[in-house]
Design a protein around this motif. Sequence first.
Motif, PDB file in Angstrom:
ATOM      1  N   THR A   1      62.506  14.523  92.578  1.00 40.87           N
ATOM      2  CA  THR A   1      61.193  13.844  92.678  1.00 40.87           C
ATOM      3  C   THR A   1      60.736  13.503  91.121  1.00 40.87           C
ATOM      4  O   THR A   1      60.706  14.600  90.290  1.00 40.87           O
ATOM      5  CB  THR A   1      60.203  14.466  93.459  1.00 40.87           C
ATOM      6  OG1 THR A   1      58.954  13.434  93.435  1.00 40.87           O
ATOM      7  CG2 THR A   1      59.469  15.781  92.924  1.00 40.87           C
TER       8      THR A   1
ATOM      9  N   PRO B   1      61.232   7.770  97.500  1.00 43.68           N
ATOM     10  CA  PRO B   1      61.678   8.660  96.286  1.00 43.68           C
ATOM     11  C   PRO B   1      61.784   7.879  95.033  1.00 43.68           C
ATOM     12  O   PRO B   1      61.976   6.547  94.905  1.00 43.68           O
ATOM     13  CB  PRO B   1      63.286   8.652  97.041  1.00 43.68           C
ATOM     14  CG  PRO B   1      63.298   8.347  98.532  1.00 43.68           C
ATOM     15  CD  PRO B   1      62.269   7.127  98.558  1.00 43.68           C
TER      16      PRO B   1
ATOM     17  N   ASP C   1      61.504  15.823  97.087  1.00 45.77           N
ATOM     18  CA  ASP C   1      62.644  14.896  97.031  1.00 45.77           C
ATOM     19  C   ASP C   1      63.733  15.654  95.927  1.00 45.77           C
ATOM     20  O   ASP C   1      63.505  15.779  94.955  1.00 45.77           O
ATOM     21  CB  ASP C   1      62.436  13.654  96.542  1.00 45.77           C
ATOM     22  CG  ASP C   1      61.539  12.928  97.571  1.00 45.77           C
ATOM     23  OD1 ASP C   1      61.405  13.268  98.822  1.00 45.77           O
ATOM     24  OD2 ASP C   1      60.706  12.004  97.083  1.00 45.77           O
TER      25      ASP C   1
ATOM     26  N   THR D   1      55.484   9.511  97.702  1.00 50.73           N
ATOM     27  CA  THR D   1      56.424  10.193  96.939  1.00 50.73           C
ATOM     28  C   THR D   1      56.189  11.642  96.981  1.00 50.73           C
ATOM     29  O   THR D   1      55.212  12.039  96.424  1.00 50.73           O
ATOM     30  CB  THR D   1      56.584   9.615  95.345  1.00 50.73           C
ATOM     31  OG1 THR D   1      56.684   8.366  95.233  1.00 50.73           O
ATOM     32  CG2 THR D   1      57.553  10.632  94.932  1.00 50.73           C
TER      33      THR D   1
END
Lengths: 431, 431
Positions: free
Chosen positions: A55, A195, A249, A245
């Motif tokens: 991320t 993402p 991730d 977001t």
Amino acid sequence: MADTSPASQMPPLADDQVPRGFSFAAVRAGLKASGNPDFACAVADRPATAAAMFTSNKVVAAPLLVGQRHLERSHHQIQAVIVNAGNANCATGEAGEYAAQQSCASAGAVFGCAANHVFPSSTGIIGVPLPVEKLIAALPALHAALGRSAAHLEGMAVAIMTTDTRLKIAAASFDFGGATVRIAGIAKGAGMIHPQLQSAPGTALHATMLAYLFTDAAIAPAAAPDLLRHAVDSTFNRISIDGDTSTNDTVLLLASGASGVTIHGHTHDAFVRTAEDPQTALFSSALHTVCLSLAKQIVEDGEGIQHVVELTIGGALTDADALRVALSIAHSPLIKTAWAGCDPNWGRILAAIGYAGVAIDPTRVNIRFGELEICRGGCVSPHFDEAAAHGYLLQRNLTIHIDLGVGPGSCQFWTTDLTEEYVRINSDYST
Amino acid sequence: MADTSPASQMPPLADDQVPRGFSFAAVRAGLKASGNPDFACAVADRPATAAAMFTSNKVVAAPLLVGQRHLERSHHQIQAVIVNAGNANCATGEAGEYAAQQSCASAGAVFGCAANHVFPSSTGIIGVPLPVEKLIAALPALHAALGRSAAHLEGMAVAIMTTDTRLKIAAASFDFGGATVRIAGIAKGAGMIHPQLQSAPGTALHATMLAYLFTDAAIAPAAAPDLLRHAVDSTFNRISIDGDTSTNDTVLLLASGASGVTIHGHTHDAFVRTAEDPQTALFSSALHTVCLSLAKQIVEDGEGIQHVVELTIGGALTDADALRVALSIAHSPLIKTAWAGCDPNWGRILAAIGYAGVAIDPTRVNIRFGELEICRGGCVSPHFDEAAAHGYLLQRNLTIHIDLGVGPGSCQFWTTDLTEEYVRINSDYST
């Protein structure tokens, strides 16, 4: 070339589609309140070439920091991946980092590798200490459950689910020089999905998109990050469900080399020309296919959604401008709720194009729903048929084409509508 | 100084609070399907000094283009404002611009001024031709209905409503040199609310925030835009309901001068020091009070909302960074749905801070809900009491404080939750 089953046909995967050189397992460690499997691993027969993207959120969960460090210290050679669902180990401070480190050390001892060769991931609630003792206690069972079948890989895909309603899995393969190269991937994610992956973590937080890509190709370590980035940028980085977001991730690629086929990647000569060998082209195509399938499966499983929308933006000054327009549309509550209601309210789309912050000429904007022209030159199209447009929007899968008419920039993007059910899922508070 | 009734006490306004030098009217022109009043005007006794701010959306409705042109041609002297609800006259091409021009010319003939001294506004459905003949036909009735009372101003506030559930009105006054200076304003807006106003239109689209500010101060024409911008930047430009910036957003200030008090504005000497006369300070304060009240009334009437949230961001590197953090939080569906559910899920807030795109140190982030410390140093606060936090969120009006701990930048921002009712309102499609 790349032989990929469409998302709708996955699962089941055939055993023959599973990349060689890996074992997989999943068990119940007691982190999910449901009592479902929540702790999974993939173990390579020997250290595998690894590349990861994380991320870009500046708040980063502990496992991402530890995973990044282990990639560096192991010179991108990872032998075991451990993933828990039910706790994100984020906003947990130094104790969280220590817990992630402990889980890797214990996994290394069980799987027979150094802690630095273990890559950890977590997804679930944030701000709650990771009960690492439950993970450590479950490691022997995880080791005992290891197997090489498609069912084992699917078991891993199931264990990492949180609000997901379906497991997400995809595979592709190609033949080269008499050998078969296999790629298979699993993913999870249904909310907090936008993402924005990059090669190092910003610093990550909640549930989250996780994707694990396995191949039995041999990849030159220097080539792996570039191959992964190329695939991710046009797939996982082109989807959004809610624009949030996540802090956790992660996409990880592991290459065992068991097929005997080496992917050299792109080479650059002194004239900065880029060349690729035939197997790199085949591999890139197959990797893109797997990533795109997984990315679309995530969007298809978006929380509460009733529509999946493919946005095709063209005629922008630059590709970056086209992406900004796609994001502006994908994140507009008014557009997303109109889609939920099958309402052909193209004015909301035109407004979102207008506030995207890119150079446009409103009188050159054309909008199509599938093959139906809706807006031409910034005004209602002479062909606009409201009943037909409404009829088109009754379908679950929509394609909306925007032509800005000012340049060569373009992009494809996949998003969803915004339904009352999404609000219900995410506002349901039960302590 | 500025004597302002809180929003909750408005209406009714007393007749004595209405700025001198203006008349107001509203009638039914037949644009609203409901048959409610939908066409309104304000007429000054003689051309009034005018300043306007328009949406920064690059798609701009026809009336904004015409209004901007009339401001320039009249040297910022406007005598009549005409506003219709029920049709936004946007995405209507050259015909739309001609219709706006026609309505001004006809209004000028009725009200006894040149077309260039008429300022038009529209709000409602977009992409549908403005039935300008209905407006023109209603002008004599509008003229006959003109009056100077508070009820007349309120009638204008009612006629411009679209999805609004309440009229929005505010007033302030101050005494200077033995005279009383009055400011009163009306506004509309409940959805597609994320005003980003600037001094000239990007080029606008849907319903929309409209605000009209009237004062009987005399304002030097050169000072008016600066005074308006100063008030708008910290009020209308600090609210968001859904993040959708409309194509029709307009704020107009008209100064009749009838009080006999002249506001000279800020003066800059050769050393670039800024000075202001006492009446400018009093006027600025009163104008800010009226704008803030109207901005908060808009947020309070947000579509389907159950919570109004005041965000106080501090400790950012710059004020611009603080605003980006506020916007990231205000536009996160996951945070807004958590508020709807009274869920003290501070991890979602920390995540939105992380992806705001500004310089932060996650270990220095503190979050308070009212006086309750929730997060300290990027982790759960030792004082976190989930039941107390949930209890706090049961209130309709919330204050959330974020301290980033890295600099002197700050901002205040007002937003709302995201409820199932918002989705219902905006996905309801009935042809």
